[in-house]
Scaffold this active site. Structure first.
Site, short mmCIF file in Angstrom:
data_model
loop_
_atom_site.label_atom_id
_atom_site.label_comp_id
_atom_site.label_asym_id
_atom_site.label_seq_id
_atom_site.Cartn_x
_atom_site.Cartn_y
_atom_site.Cartn_z
N ASP A 153 44.18 41.71 35.05
CA ASP A 153 45.10 41.77 33.90
C ASP A 153 44.46 42.38 32.67
OD1 ASP A 153 47.43 40.63 34.83
OD2 ASP A 153 46.72 38.59 34.49
C1 GLC Z 1 44.55 36.80 29.62
C2 GLC Z 1 43.42 36.23 30.43
C3 GLC Z 1 43.45 36.69 31.84
C4 GLC Z 1 44.81 36.40 32.40
C5 GLC Z 1 45.91 36.98 31.51
C6 GLC Z 1 47.25 36.57 32.05
O1 GLC Z 1 44.43 38.18 29.54
O2 GLC Z 1 42.20 36.59 29.92
O3 GLC Z 1 42.48 36.04 32.60
O4 GLC Z 1 44.93 36.92 33.68
O5 GLC Z 1 45.77 36.53 30.22
O6 GLC Z 1 48.29 36.69 31.19
C1 GLC Z 2 44.38 35.29 35.95
C2 GLC Z 2 45.79 35.67 36.31
C3 GLC Z 2 45.81 36.57 37.50
C4 GLC Z 2 44.88 37.72 37.30
C5 GLC Z 2 43.50 37.26 36.97
C6 GLC Z 2 42.56 38.38 36.68
O1 GLC Z 2 43.88 34.43 36.90
O2 GLC Z 2 46.56 34.54 36.58
O3 GLC Z 2 47.11 37.03 37.71
O4 GLC Z 2 44.88 38.48 38.46
O5 GLC Z 2 43.54 36.42 35.87
O6 GLC Z 2 42.86 39.03 35.50
#
Ligand code: GLC
Ligand code: GLC
Length: 808
Positions: free
Chosen positions: A483
């Site tokens: 993400d």
């Molecule tokens: C933030 C977190 C990340 C997560 C994302 C989801 O960016 O750092 O880990 O996956 O939010 O919305």
């Molecule tokens: C968080 C989110 C997941 C994402 C991950 C890496 O765990 O829930 O959707 O893939 O972060 O960013």
């Protein structure tokens, strides 16, 4: 250092001191009603949706941590104490908390009185029930006053924490006998209320927080309790609470039990009122009647225990390593159930307000859950697919209560569509329910625009193909699995979230992760197409996969490992040419899982690079070197301090991809070694460093660049649960359902010599004895005593037991 121990027989983790390095929690409830409960009784509960239907108020990021939720006070003469230790932090003569499967039992004693609270959400109920047992272990008569306490949330948890100008005027309560009713907003649009009752006459009550505590007092100094005098306060606005006062006399050696019920009740619109202005309490009375005797509660506990036994029996291992057994047999599937229920919404790190069910997250959660309750997995698949857009792309999240795509979070995460294929394939492999592919499912919840589920998968697959970049690799869009790798975002404003802010229009940023995911997905997709009678589509899919593999090998290989991406300007991400972030874990795991480079040595090279550059004693970090400054062209990943989260943290979710990849190239010893570095039970001894619960996975452990290396955060709600289950059960122990049979192909290295797996699948039972002698090239199987070729055991008819001997 340890703060407790596993009780494998009882399937409980026993916390033996209240002073754990972080609140260690459990989840109660499996269906519609859920509670979070810490080892000292903190937490909250909700009906279905942690944002819109929250019963108890809980203050995140509070100081001290974890006050709120439920409390219980005992007044023994002038001595006032709290048997769960919090909120008074009473010095206790003994303390124990047993977190089990859907039950939490907290016991504290002081001055010859022991109080034990057993909490659960009984099957079929929308209520948290607590049995309080008081025992007088002294030689004199004890005259006690017991005060319960819950603080009500005004339902919408976000509004509850922000809209005080309204909320301080709307709180309403009704009392009937020993039951306290929280009826805020019931007069207008709500058809639900909460009830908090106890199965015994009470000596008084309180429902107004300020009256009970005193305006300037914390929960550790409630005036009513300290003075031993309930005020019988009736809340009007401000902060409604529920508190009963019980008077209990106990002879030496005597024990008495009480049952508290905290329930959620809905009335049909036409039956909202008993008489004008008086709430219809009939269903609440019926609920409390179901728990008016302690024996009824004990029956509910037994029912829940049997329920879990039958779920966990579906897949078990017996080996010489008790930590392996307890992870595979109990705690990992248990966490998979919780992640299936919660997605990423409500934990001690997820506020239950910000996030709904993730499209990507929930599809992955299915992987570890599907064998437990396939019917629920089926429904989940339909729910998820119903939020997909007609062009194959997807909302990133949807709200569990409405099952609608969540506009606030939007879409454009280009890996999302492919996860649907992965989730559906896992479901069909487990169940053989190919019929699901013919179900009519809407796009974007629009009943006027539906197609078969298979058509949804087709659009997922083609969405990737229609969105390729200059190198023939998939465009990343807003982000892929990571993400925080935001290659089109270019955010320079601290006040906008990376996840939702407007992106630049660009068709250059490409993801090698999605490319690997595509190749991984294609064989299953092609098989399903063939099954549906679309032979040409199947052939085309296989060709597309071959082309994608070629594109990865040509443009996605950096010499020693797979590249991560091309950015907006066409520059490499995750290359030895980069200043920081030269190598990333995700494409190494996913490309090798997909088989890319397995034939020409590149897979081995990539995995060796992981071992050399990314593996640490606490797990495999996400990237190296960590980004040391903010890169506007890379986005959130570079916003984190080095070693945390996606910037070189150990993001546990992706470690199992490397484990599976290692089994793909036959290196079981490495796979199992990586497994042990992050598997919760193996970290119990370093709980002081690790800090989060030793019975569940955390999303992230601080990496080697971090100030607090080895410290975990974000326990419970993580894709690690499902993926590490898949890694250990399907690939390392090596028993996995495929479309046409059960694959038996262990790859665990020399450490675990012999083990037995019992696996129920499609109604038959498979008993698999593995002699792990590592003498042969591949596993040799005898099925019911007969030597067979290969490692795929055809499915037996339901009701049969199949004995399999496997020698490696
Ligand atoms: C933030 C977190 C990340 C997560 C994302 C989801 O960016 O750092 O880990 O996956 O939010 O919305
Ligand atoms: C968080 C989110 C997941 C994402 C991950 C890496 O765990 O829930 O959707 O893939 O972060 O960013």
């Amino acid at each position: 250092m340890q703060y407790g121990h596993f009780d494998d027989e009882a399937r409980e983790y026993v916390v033996t001191t209240p002073r754990t390095p972080y609140p260690w929690i459990n989840y109660l409830g499996n269906e519609d009603f859920f509670s979070l409960i810490s080892h000292t009784g903190g937490g909250y509960c909700f009906y279905r949706d942690a944002r819109f239907r929250r019963l108890l108020r809980y203050r995140y990021n509070n100081s001290p941590t974890d006050v709120g939720g439920r409390a219980l006070y005992i007044r023994d003469g002038d001595d006032v104490w709290t048997p769960a230790w919090m909120p008074m932090k009473s010095e206790l003569d003994s303390f124990e908390c047993r977190h089990g499967l859907g039950t939490t039992k907290i016991r504290g004693s002081r001055n010859g009185v022991t109080a034990e609270m057993l909490y659960l959400v009984p099957l079929g109920e929308t209520a948290e029930v607590c049995r309080l047992t008081l025992t007088n272990e002294s030689s004199t008569v004890k005259t006690l006053k017991v005060f319960s306490l819950v603080e009500f949330c005004l339902w919408n948890a976000w509004d509850d924490q922000t809209n005080f100008q309204r909320n301080f005027s709307i709180g309403e309560i009704e009392i009937e006998g020993s039951a306290i009713y929280h009826v805020t907003e019931y007069r207008e649009r709500r058809n639900h209320y909460a009830v908090f009752g106890v199965n015994s006459p009470i000596a008084g009550f309180d429902t107004d927080r300020e009256t009970f505590l005193g305006l300037y007092n914390g929960l550790h100094e409630p005036e009513a309790v300290l003075e031993g005098a309930p005020r019988n306060s009736i809340a009007s606005g401000w902060a409604p609470i529920g508190s009963h006062c019980l008077e209990v006399e106990l002879a030496p050696g005597e024990s008495r039990s009480f049952v508290f019920v905290l329930g959620y009740v809905e009335n049909p619109d036409e039956d909202k009122w008993e008489r004008p202005g008086v709430v219809n309490k009939e269903p609440a009375r019926a609920l409390m009647a179901r728990f008016s005797e302690t024996a009824q509660l004990e029956a509910a506990v037994a029912e829940l225990r049997d329920h879990w036994s039958s779920l966990l029996e579906i897949s078990t291992v017996e080996s010489s390593d008790e930590r392996l057994n307890r992870m595979v047999n109990t705690w990992n599937p248990y966490q998979c159930m919780v992640t299936f229920n919660m997605s990423r919404s409500a934990s001690y790190f997820e506020s239950g307000i910000g996030r709904g069910m993730g499209f990507r997250d929930s599809n992955q959660d299915l992987l570890g859950f599907v064998h437990l309750v396939p019917e629920r997995a089926r429904q989940r698949i339909i729910d998820i697919a119903s939020t997909q857009f007609a062009d194959g792309s997807a909302y990133h999240q949807y709200q569990p209560l409405t099952k609608r795509g969540n506009n606030d979070i939007g879409s454009g995460f280009n890996d999302d569509p492919l996860w649907l294929i992965i989730g559906v394939a896992a479901y069909i492999k487990e169940t053989g329910d190919f019929d699901i592919l013919s179900e009519e499912v809407p796009f974007d919840n629009d009943e006027a625009n539906t197609a078969t589920l298979f058509e949804h998968l087709r659009r997922s697959f083609h969405f990737t193909l229609e969105n390729l970049g200059p190198h023939g690799l998939p465009l990343i869009g807003r982000a892929d699995w990571n993400d925080c790798l935001n290659l089109n975002c270019f955010s320079e404003t601290p006040d906008e979230p990376y996840q939702t802010t407007a992106n630049r229009e660009g068709r250059t940023a490409e993801s090698i992760f999605i490319a690997g995911q595509f190749v991984y997905t294609a064989p299953d997709y092609a098989d399903l197409a063939e099954y549906m009678g679309f032979a040409e589509e199947a052939t085309a899919a296989r060709e597309h996969s071959t082309q994608m593999e070629a594109a990865i090998l040509e443009h996605g290989w950096d010499g020693e490992w797979f590249l991560r991406a091309y950015d907006f300007f066409g520059n490499k991400v995750g290359s030895h040419e980069c200043e920081d972030g030269q190598i990333f874990i995700e494409p190494q795991g996913f490309c090798v899982m997909a088989g890319v480079g397995v034939d020409d040595g590149r897979a081995l090279r990539a995995l060796d690079s992981v071992a050399e550059r990314l593996a640490t004693p606490y797990g495999i970090v996400l990237n190296q070197p960590a980004y040391s400054r903010y890169h506007v062209e890379l986005g959130e990943i570079s916003s984190y301090p080095p070693g945390y989260k996606e910037n070189a943290g150990i993001f546990c979710h992706n470690n199992p991809w490397v484990m599976i990849a290692e089994t793909r190239v036959g290196r079981g010893d490495r796979a199992f070694d990586y497994y042990k570095r992050i598997a919760a039970a193996y970290l119990e001894k370093i709980s002081d460093v690790h800090r989060t619960e030793p019975y569940v996975y955390s999303q992230m452990v601080a990496g080697r660049d971090a100030v607090r290396e080895g410290e975990a955060k974000n326990s419970w709600l993580t894709g690690t649960a499902a993926w590490n289950y898949v890694a250990i059960a399907h690939h390392i122990l090596g028993i996995r359902p495929e479309f046409d049979g059960l694959r038996v192909s262990p790859c665990i290295g020399a450490e675990i010599q012999n083990f037995t797996v019992t696996r129920r699948c499609r109604g038959a039972v498979y008993r698999i004895r593995v002699t792990n002698s590592l003498k042969h090239d591949g596993p040799l199987l005898k099925v019911n005593g007969e030597t067979t070729k290969g490692t795929l055991v055809p499915y037996a008819p339901a009701g049969e037991t199949v004995d399999i001997d496997c020698e490696t």
